[in-house]
Design a protein around this motif. Structure first.
Motif, mmCIF file in Angstrom:
data_model
loop_
_atom_site.group_PDB
_atom_site.id
_atom_site.type_symbol
_atom_site.label_atom_id
_atom_site.label_comp_id
_atom_site.label_asym_id
_atom_site.label_seq_id
_atom_site.Cartn_x
_atom_site.Cartn_y
_atom_site.Cartn_z
ATOM 1 N N THR A 186 0.848 -1.179 0.000
ATOM 2 C CA THR A 186 0.000 0.000 0.000
ATOM 3 C C THR A 186 0.891 1.239 0.000
ATOM 4 O O THR A 186 2.105 1.145 -0.118
ATOM 5 C CB THR A 186 -0.927 0.011 1.232
ATOM 6 O OG1 THR A 186 -0.121 0.028 2.422
ATOM 7 C CG2 THR A 186 -1.826 -1.209 1.259
ATOM 8 N N ASP A 332 -3.186 2.795 4.923
ATOM 9 C CA ASP A 332 -3.722 1.440 5.027
ATOM 10 C C ASP A 332 -3.643 0.918 6.456
ATOM 11 O O ASP A 332 -4.589 0.315 6.961
ATOM 12 C CB ASP A 332 -2.955 0.510 4.081
ATOM 13 C CG ASP A 332 -3.508 -0.904 4.084
ATOM 14 O OD1 ASP A 332 -4.646 -1.090 3.636
ATOM 15 O OD2 ASP A 332 -2.800 -1.814 4.561
ATOM 16 N N ASN A 336 -6.744 -0.139 8.881
ATOM 17 C CA ASN A 336 -6.833 -1.478 9.465
ATOM 18 C C ASN A 336 -7.051 -1.420 10.973
ATOM 19 O O ASN A 336 -7.904 -2.134 11.526
ATOM 20 C CB ASN A 336 -5.555 -2.270 9.177
ATOM 21 C CG ASN A 336 -5.512 -2.808 7.768
ATOM 22 O OD1 ASN A 336 -6.537 -2.961 7.123
ATOM 23 N ND2 ASN A 336 -4.321 -3.085 7.273
#
Length: 465
Positions: A186, A332, A336
């Motif tokens: 990412t 990212d 998460n």
């Protein structure tokens, strides 16, 4: 060791000394030269080692060679006796999850009775002996020196983070990997690589260079999982939490206490939380299997593992507050972690405190703001290692990513921001401190000062009793 034995096949050229010159140490830093050393003159990004040749000679260098970065790594490998070939060396690359995965692999194999080494962002270990680390992937001389110590100490395994910058700068040239793991790809490090395509290319080089007898372990759920291994000679092994793969995992239950997973059909409880940790644990499980460890032993060991320092580390305090310290410093990773905290405790108020590092990729700043705004009930924007940038300028670039400032507060000083988050959040709140994780310092300008979020949190908790 003779000079000609060190430089054979590396492409390094002798500038001072002869092939029969005996070498007692090697270095590319003229300040570290001692009598009998080989000084390797390499042109780096900020300095040219050739400018320090006379200084090296004045300090007693027995020989000097001209080398590129690959030759430096090969010289280090030769001087230390090719130590990686005497270990079961496992490397992991990807954007997120590298530190957690290698640290837990190290812990798992030690729990199984093996002596192990670890080369990571947090620290380096030779057996149980810890040393500090400056980079995710160290320079080749440090890498090979530590691996030689691991061999001497009787280590059988070494688990190593492999960064895209380390790959591009050929710090891992000459190392004999038994397995390579791809976690995910990412947005990160575009301040260095400039484009995502170049970032991907550097990661992929790691797998391109694996030998045929090695294993290439790849995340089938990442859109670049297949790309990473499309040109590898290694044996490809896939893992997935969403689709068909060689090894699979499904999250059955999760809470602040842990997760119930089904791994390859067997239910296993783990103390880690977060669906991204399901991927990390599956990667660890897959790696242990390809290295020959029986499935039942691996699953039992997985169930006993604790989280790596600064990775979803939960501190429980008064008023039913839960402060979560995590290293998430990319869009990212932040998504998460926030998603995990929402899933684990959807009824709790979720506060996100974060900043962005100075002198690093600026394009991710507004992206992280948008993610924090979408997934949090309250956002506190603060500083995170501003380095030589103006902290207010960094925060301004973050603030540009919000669509509304209704639930956003700006507090530039990170200590004040943490105290404010704890003192003024409603009872039963979850407060995420994102970005620093295991770090115990704050870098402002060129000064690195002690800054441990755990100390600040625990001191603030006392004011609430």
């Amino acid at each position: 060791m003779r000079l000609d034995e060190i430089i054979k096949g590396t492409g390094a050229a002798v500038l001072h000394g002869s092939g029969s010159t005996q070498i007692s140490a090697i270095t590319s830093d003229s300040r570290k030269v001692t009598p009998g050393s080989l000084f390797i003159a390499v042109k780096g990004f900020s300095t040219d080692g050739h400018a320090y040749i006379q200084s090296a000679l004045d300090n007693g260098a027995a020989a000097v060679v001209d080398a590129d970065r690959r030759a430096l790594a090969l010289c280090a490998d030769a001087f230390y006796g090719h130590p990686s070939g005497k270990l079961q060396l496992v490397g992991i690359t990807g954007t997120n999850g590298k530190t957690t995965t290698v640290t837990l692999l190290y812990m798992l194999f030690r729990s199984l009775g093996y002596e192990c080494g670890l080369l990571s962002t947090i620290a380096n270990y030779v057996g149980s002996r810890r040393s500090e680390t400056a980079n995710t992937t160290a320079d080749p001389i440090t890498i090979n020196s530590l691996m030689a110590e691991m061999v001497e100490a009787g280590c059988q395994y070494c688990f190593m983070e492999v960064s895209s910058i380390g790959i591009e700068q050929e710090r891992t040239a000459g190392l004999e990997f038994k397995a390579g793991i791809f976690s995910n790809l990412t947005h990160d490090h575009l301040d260095y690589h400039k484009t995502f395509a170049e970032y991907l290319r550097c990661k992929k080089l790691f797998f391109d260079n694996l030998p045929a007898e090695a294993y290439a372990i790849t995340n089938a759920d990442d859109r670049n999982g297949d790309v990473m291994v499309q040109n590898t000679r290694a044996k490809i092994v896939t893992y997935s939490c969403r689709t068909a793969a060689d090894h699979t995992c499904k999250v059955l239950e999760e809470s602040f206490e842990g997760m119930l997973l089904r791994i390859d059909g067997t239910e296993t409880w783990t103390r880690l939380i977060g669906r991204h940790n399901a991927y990390n644990l599956l990667a660890i499980y897959t790696t242990a299997l390809v290295l020959g460890t029986p499935k039942d032993e691996v699953l039992l060991a997985l169930s006993k593992l604790e989280s790596a320092p600064g990775r979803l580390e939960v501190l429980h305090g008064p008023r039913d507050l839960a402060v979560v310290i995590d290293y998430a410093h990319t869009p990212d990773a932040l998504e998460n972690v926030l998603g995990t905290l929402r899933d684990v405790a959807p009824e709790r108020t979720l506060v996100c405190l974060f900043g962005c590092g100075g002198d690093r990729d600026r394009s991710k700043r507004p992206e992280m703001a948008a993610i924090a705004e979408k997934l949090s009930d309250k956002v506190i924007v603060t500083s995170d290692n501003p380095r030589t940038e103006d902290p207010e300028a960094i925060i301004a670039e973050i603030m540009a990513g919000f669509t509304s400032l209704r639930k956003v507060v700006k507090i530039t000083g990170r200590e004040e921001a943490i105290k404010t988050a704890i003192q003024f959040s409603p009872d039963s709140s979850t407060i995420l401190l994102a970005g620093k994780g295991h770090e115990t310092y704050q870098i402002t300008g060129t000064q690195k000062k002690h800054f441990d979020e755990r100390e600040i949190v625990n001191e603030t908790f006392k004011t609430l009793d």
